[in-house]
Write an enzyme that holds these catalytic residues in place. Structure first.
Site, PDB file in Angstrom:
ATOM      1  N   GLY A  72       0.846  -1.180   0.000  1.00 59.58           N
ATOM      2  CA  GLY A  72       0.000   0.000   0.000  1.00 59.58           C
ATOM      3  C   GLY A  72       0.886   1.234   0.000  1.00 59.58           C
ATOM      4  O   GLY A  72       2.109   1.139   0.148  1.00 59.58           O
ATOM      5  N   TYR A  73       0.259   2.393  -0.123  1.00 57.27           N
ATOM      6  CA  TYR A  73       0.996   3.652  -0.214  1.00 57.27           C
ATOM      7  C   TYR A  73       0.553   4.635   0.855  1.00 57.27           C
ATOM      8  O   TYR A  73      -0.628   4.927   0.988  1.00 57.27           O
ATOM      9  CB  TYR A  73       0.823   4.275  -1.604  1.00 57.27           C
ATOM     10  CG  TYR A  73       1.554   3.475  -2.655  1.00 57.27           C
ATOM     11  CD1 TYR A  73       2.844   3.813  -3.021  1.00 57.27           C
ATOM     12  CD2 TYR A  73       0.983   2.350  -3.224  1.00 57.27           C
ATOM     13  CE1 TYR A  73       3.545   3.057  -3.945  1.00 57.27           C
ATOM     14  CE2 TYR A  73       1.667   1.594  -4.149  1.00 57.27           C
ATOM     15  CZ  TYR A  73       2.951   1.956  -4.502  1.00 57.27           C
ATOM     16  OH  TYR A  73       3.641   1.198  -5.409  1.00 57.27           O
TER      17      TYR A  73
END
Length: 158
Positions: free
Chosen positions: A29-30
């Site tokens: 994820g970011y």
């Protein structure tokens, strides 16, 4: 800290799987997905990794990269506060000629997409391409993982 130089290609069939010497499931994820600085949290097998990448060169082949292993539990916690959208894929490592290709087969909202990346010593370095590679997509931002998180492959107009 280092400069990452790589080229990216679409993959036209799964014949690379028979040549792979390793495969690993990756969930990522970011925390930040802006092009100037992406901050990625990744669980690669049983390892947590935090990565920061800078903006790419004009060709899209090189950019700043900093990466650090972090405890698995911390990576899991950070994934919970990431931007919406998760990348789920299996990475296959395939040696061909003098290079190792990282072939990513995506799942979930990016199902049906398979891309291969090869790291280089310079942007001008010649790449010997295996027959399972299709068109080059280096620099095409649609294929950046940070963009696939926002606009997944299954939602593209094809």
């Amino acid at each position: 800290m280092s400069l990452e130089i790589e080229r990216k290609y679409l993959v036209k069939d799964d014949s690379y799987k028979a040549l792979a010497y390793k495969q690993t499931r990756i969930i990522q994820g970011y925390l930040s997905s802006v092009p100037e600085r992406t901050v990625r949290v990744r669980i690669k097998g049983e390892t947590g990794i935090l990565t920061i990448k800078g903006i790419g060169s004009a060709s899209g082949a090189s950019r700043f990269e900093w990466e650090q292993e972090i405890p698995l539990e911390e990576a899991k916690s950070l994934l919970e506060i990431c931007e919406p959208g998760v990348i789920d894929k299996t990475r296959y490592l395939v040696k061909f000629a003098e290079h190792t290709y990282e072939v990513d087969e995506f799942y979930g909202d990016n199902d049906g997409l398979t891309v291969a990346e090869v790291e280089l010593d310079s942007e001008q370095q010649t790449v010997v391409k295996p027959t399972w590679l299709a068109e080059e997509v280096t620099g095409d931002v649609r294929y950046y993982n940070s963009m696939l998180m926002k606009t997944p492959f299954t939602r593209w107009d094809k």
